[in-house]
Enzyme design. Sequence first.
Site, PDB file in Angstrom:
ATOM      1  N   ILE A 154      73.563  80.001  83.913  1.00  0.00           N
ATOM      2  CA  ILE A 154      74.701  80.850  83.546  1.00  0.00           C
ATOM      3  C   ILE A 154      75.859  80.627  84.512  1.00  0.00           C
ATOM      4  CG2 ILE A 154      73.543  82.645  82.226  1.00  0.00           C
ATOM      5  CD1 ILE A 154      73.189  84.226  84.751  1.00  0.00           C
TER       6      ILE A 154
ATOM      7  N   PRO B 115      79.339  79.230  85.574  1.00  0.00           N
ATOM      8  CA  PRO B 115      79.801  79.838  86.819  1.00  0.00           C
ATOM      9  C   PRO B 115      80.043  81.336  86.739  1.00  0.00           C
ATOM     10  CG  PRO B 115      81.705  79.062  85.630  1.00  0.00           C
ATOM     11  CD  PRO B 115      80.505  78.809  84.735  1.00  0.00           C
ATOM     12  N   ASP B 116      79.414  82.046  85.803  1.00  0.00           N
ATOM     13  CA  ASP B 116      79.803  83.432  85.545  1.00  0.00           C
ATOM     14  C   ASP B 116      79.736  84.322  86.795  1.00  0.00           C
ATOM     15  OD1 ASP B 116      79.480  82.276  82.965  1.00  0.00           O
ATOM     16  OD2 ASP B 116      79.324  84.279  82.126  1.00  0.00           O
ATOM     17  N   HIS B 117      78.621  84.265  87.515  1.00  0.00           N
ATOM     18  CA  HIS B 117      78.480  85.150  88.676  1.00  0.00           C
ATOM     19  C   HIS B 117      79.441  84.751  89.789  1.00  0.00           C
ATOM     20  CE1 HIS B 117      74.956  87.589  87.482  1.00  0.00           C
ATOM     21  NE2 HIS B 117      74.684  86.549  86.715  1.00  0.00           N
TER      22      HIS B 117
END
Length: 813
Positions: free
Chosen positions: A572, A574-576
């Site tokens: 997931i 580069p969401d964080h």
Amino acid sequence: MPAPGDLPLTGLRVIDLADGKAEMCGRFLADLGADVIRVEPPGGAPTRRREPVHDGVSLYFATHNANKRGITLDLRDPAGRDRLLGLAAGADLLIETERPGVMAALGLGADALLAANPALVVVSITDFGQTGPYRDWAGTDWTHLALGGVLSRSGIPGRAPVLPPGPLAYESAAVQAAYAGLLAYLNRLDTGLGDHVDCSVHELTAQALDPGFGIGGSATGGVPATDLPRGRPHAGNLYPIFPCADGHVRICVLARRQWRGMFGWLGEPEEFADSAYDTLAGRYGASDRLHALIGELFRHRTRDELVAQGQERGVPIAALLEPGDVLAGPHFAAREGLVDAEIAPGLTGRLPSGYVEVDGARAGIRHRAPEVGEHDAEVSAEQARARAAAPKPSPAAVPAPVPEPGPRRPLEGLRVLDLGVIVVGAELGRLLADQGAEVIKIESRAYPDGSRQSLGGEVITAGFAWGHRNKLSAGIDLRSPEGLELFKRLAADCDVILSNFKPGTLESLGLGHDVIGALNPRVVMADSSALGSTGPWSRRMGYGPLVRASTGLTGLWRDTGVEDGFCDAITIYPDHVAARVGAVAVLSALIARRRTGRGGTVSVSQAETILTQLSTSLLRESLEPGTFTAHGNSGEWDAPQGVYPCAGDDEWCVVDVQDDAQWRSLCAVIGRADLLADPRLATAAGRREHRALVDAAVTAWTTLTPPRACMERLQAAGVPAGMMRRVIEYLDDPQLTARGFLREMRHPHIGHPLRTENGPAAFRRIAEPELRPAPLAGEHTRVVAARLLGLAEIETQALIDRGVLEETTMERN
């Protein structure tokens, strides 16, 4: 680009001693306007010689030290140490990356620095933190990816795991360290007291890059990482990649309307006309047949043709670009996400400019990295003026000691309206809520947050509980005039508004900054989008897998031993990280508001988050075309550098030798004195040339040794090594346990305790996050209506009856 005085961190002084890891922390603060003074030893920092080097210039140093001033100090000399203490006395933050105990041995540890300036924030970024059984271990980007749970989920099932490209661990850690440092600085603005911020790259990687105990996107199917299969997941069908006439494209067909667009593009084949295929599960079960049809449709068309046709039909699609395509393309250049800039005297290259936009303008590169000692005289003169202007001490009665305040949360008293959805939206609001802000998630049944969906029909998933802890939820229909007016009333008395809708959505609702800023000039509005709010690609449908394809990351993240061995489907990223970029920008804007009384806007593009983290390699590609390619598990600069099989079932260990001394130590551990006697292997260049020989020797030892034993024996000899750790193994890790990385959280609709990550760093004066349960949709609507909108119960009920307000129909257990 904003003038330096218009940037949010104008007036903040940072002393930057970082070298070799997380140097982008200081660079990010400099981009946002801080006066960052890079301190190097005489002759220059070791990273001035770090590969890749072009025409005598380290491209790593150039990208990570732009916008900073540079001075030289010999910290082995008492005069140099005294001068650093003098600099610290007038600074706001100091960043250092020495191994634990090194600064203290010089008389420059956190206690000494805080004695010189009690208001100073000391940010220590080390591989494993200041405490715990691993504190003296050696880390590298690859060992952190192995220990941080990223490697175990990357690769083709049945084959060796694959390391992601680029220095993602250190770059992600640098962003979170900047966030933690600014939290401590905000706390100091309220209390007058500085702090020692203990940042462990090991922990920051596990939290920020691809967290095992954080909210996940559709890539995980709602299944927590702790429940994933032991091997690499079969994830290629989630976001399939198809060859075409001039490369590859990727599609993300998730919603029913997207499938109907794809169905029409295929010519409405009878075998897929059944409504069962309107669901993701129905299509997944027939993926072999369906993908064969799509593959045939795409095979003879170009990437540009397919992307254009897909956009017309509402099918989320992106070309898999190569780094050269990204650098030459129109979108990022139009946004100043990529710029041509001087990186050293007489040397210009194209590179990412910076992470964020502030008030609609890029906060990016303004000037090149400094030459060795370039600002020595300038900074010395400033120190002399500051000493001359300082008030002379006068005899006075010694004041009675004032008890220091206990740990607190620095965002207490702030109110945030959170319109964010899925991962990046959830995570940014959660980061602020953890630090004491009152975060109110605004949502509605007509446009539900996709992260509330559950494959198993649960009331609330573990992922949602992790991503929305400590928040309230108010149900408001923003498509109704009354709902919009209620939102505006909330906005008129809030501090921050968060959103990550498709660009233009808030403006179309009449909730753009022009409207909200007129109601509340102090409000900070933060938005995040896939490709940015401007530029020729800004209106493209943006899912994480398409963003990775459009930035070249997908093509680089692959198993080079098999055809089309793409490995990024389950991540997931580069969401964080993008959420943390947004958090740094929001805190910077709040700091600026204390100085100016005004709010403003900050904008984050997920694509530009990726590009900025790949800055060094993209700059090299612009100067040396064709150099930024997929390397799989083979390091470019020394050997052995790779992933090696260990005793056991699907067990692996990263070994990442960085220099000749570590090579000699490795040979001693594995009992291969003959390798030391081989003159061909005496240098990094020779070991690279004979990589097969070196790898075979290491593999012969690792295959007979369990992964933890490999790691511990090599680390005891000073050789960077990290076992491939699965997320479930965090629970028993002695380092994470010793440092309180995980805590226990309970949710009334989840029948068992949840382990959840703790705060972003270890602080002395900031309290750990509360762990209040994530809300049900609309759970706090009546509370918000009464307390913040001043509505009587009869008024609230009437609005609920008309569907303007919404509340949960479920009671908490």
